[in-house]
Design a protein around this motif. Sequence first.
Motif, short mmCIF file in Angstrom:
data_model
loop_
_atom_site.label_atom_id
_atom_site.label_comp_id
_atom_site.label_asym_id
_atom_site.label_seq_id
_atom_site.Cartn_x
_atom_site.Cartn_y
_atom_site.Cartn_z
N ILE A 55 -16.77 -80.23 -37.58
CA ILE A 55 -16.52 -78.70 -37.37
C ILE A 55 -15.07 -78.77 -37.33
O ILE A 55 -14.05 -79.69 -36.94
CB ILE A 55 -16.89 -78.62 -35.63
N SER A 56 -14.65 -77.71 -37.96
CA SER A 56 -13.06 -77.63 -38.35
C SER A 56 -12.33 -76.91 -37.06
O SER A 56 -13.02 -76.11 -36.21
CB SER A 56 -12.76 -76.81 -39.69
N TYR A 57 -11.16 -77.00 -37.10
CA TYR A 57 -10.18 -76.30 -35.98
C TYR A 57 -10.46 -74.63 -36.25
O TYR A 57 -10.61 -74.07 -35.20
CB TYR A 57 -8.94 -76.59 -35.98
N ARG A 58 -10.50 -74.44 -37.58
CA ARG A 58 -10.82 -72.83 -37.77
C ARG A 58 -12.22 -72.31 -37.32
O ARG A 58 -12.20 -71.56 -36.61
CB ARG A 58 -10.89 -72.61 -39.43
N ASP A 59 -13.16 -73.31 -37.32
CA ASP A 59 -14.59 -72.87 -36.73
C ASP A 59 -14.55 -72.68 -35.32
O ASP A 59 -14.85 -71.93 -34.82
CB ASP A 59 -15.83 -73.98 -37.29
N LEU A 60 -13.77 -73.75 -34.62
CA LEU A 60 -13.63 -73.73 -33.34
C LEU A 60 -13.01 -72.42 -32.75
O LEU A 60 -13.40 -71.83 -31.78
CB LEU A 60 -12.82 -74.91 -32.58
N LEU A 61 -11.88 -71.87 -33.52
CA LEU A 61 -11.24 -70.81 -33.08
C LEU A 61 -12.05 -69.44 -33.53
O LEU A 61 -11.91 -68.42 -32.50
CB LEU A 61 -10.10 -70.64 -34.06
N GLU A 62 -13.07 -69.55 -34.38
CA GLU A 62 -13.80 -68.35 -34.66
C GLU A 62 -14.79 -68.15 -33.37
O GLU A 62 -14.93 -67.07 -32.99
CB GLU A 62 -14.46 -68.43 -35.96
N ILE A 63 -15.43 -69.51 -32.95
CA ILE A 63 -16.21 -69.32 -31.73
C ILE A 63 -15.38 -68.87 -30.54
O ILE A 63 -15.87 -67.79 -29.99
CB ILE A 63 -16.90 -70.70 -31.62
N PHE A 64 -14.22 -69.29 -30.52
CA PHE A 64 -13.43 -68.84 -29.32
C PHE A 64 -13.11 -67.47 -29.12
O PHE A 64 -13.13 -66.75 -28.17
CB PHE A 64 -12.05 -69.47 -29.46
#
Length: 178
Positions: A68-77
């Motif tokens: 999982i990318s940092y970007r994907d973590l931020l989108e979830i956030f």
Amino acid sequence: MAGNTETAILGGGCFWCTEAVYLEVKGVSSVESGYTGGQTEHPSYEQVCAGDTGHAEVVKLQFDPAVISYRDLLEIFFTIHDPTTLNRQGNDVGTQYRSAIYYQSPQQEAMARQVIAEMAHVWDAPIVTELSPFQTFYKAEDYHQDYFRQHPLQGYCAFVVAPKVEKFRKTYSNRLRS
């Protein structure tokens, strides 16, 4: 999980909500609730809740960027909390409940800025998420760790945390741990 892990520090209001979601994300190997962004060393929950320490309630995520990318973590956030309300999430009011991203590298800062700019078109109000360099993380007391799983029927968990977890499950079913 592979040996390559990165860290993300995110504040999306009450850490019970944020922790409950990220514990279900494929590629996230650990989630710790805690405090950052303030001036008091080793603050207690009571001190942070009083609003005098300057800390935000945050989660510290260890994740495998190959999964999982940092970007994907931020989108979830940005899906599981309201980044447009200053120092509050719902009925939780105070600077400790601010929306915040504490970046660990120039790459994380650049990605956070990019995602914030993209999310500005999704929300009806301006995004007020704090973007700051990470300094020190203080792990919250043990009774805060894995709180939702331990207390799913507690009032706050049933009426505030559970709907956020359900929203994540529906929106990101492809990101759920198996």
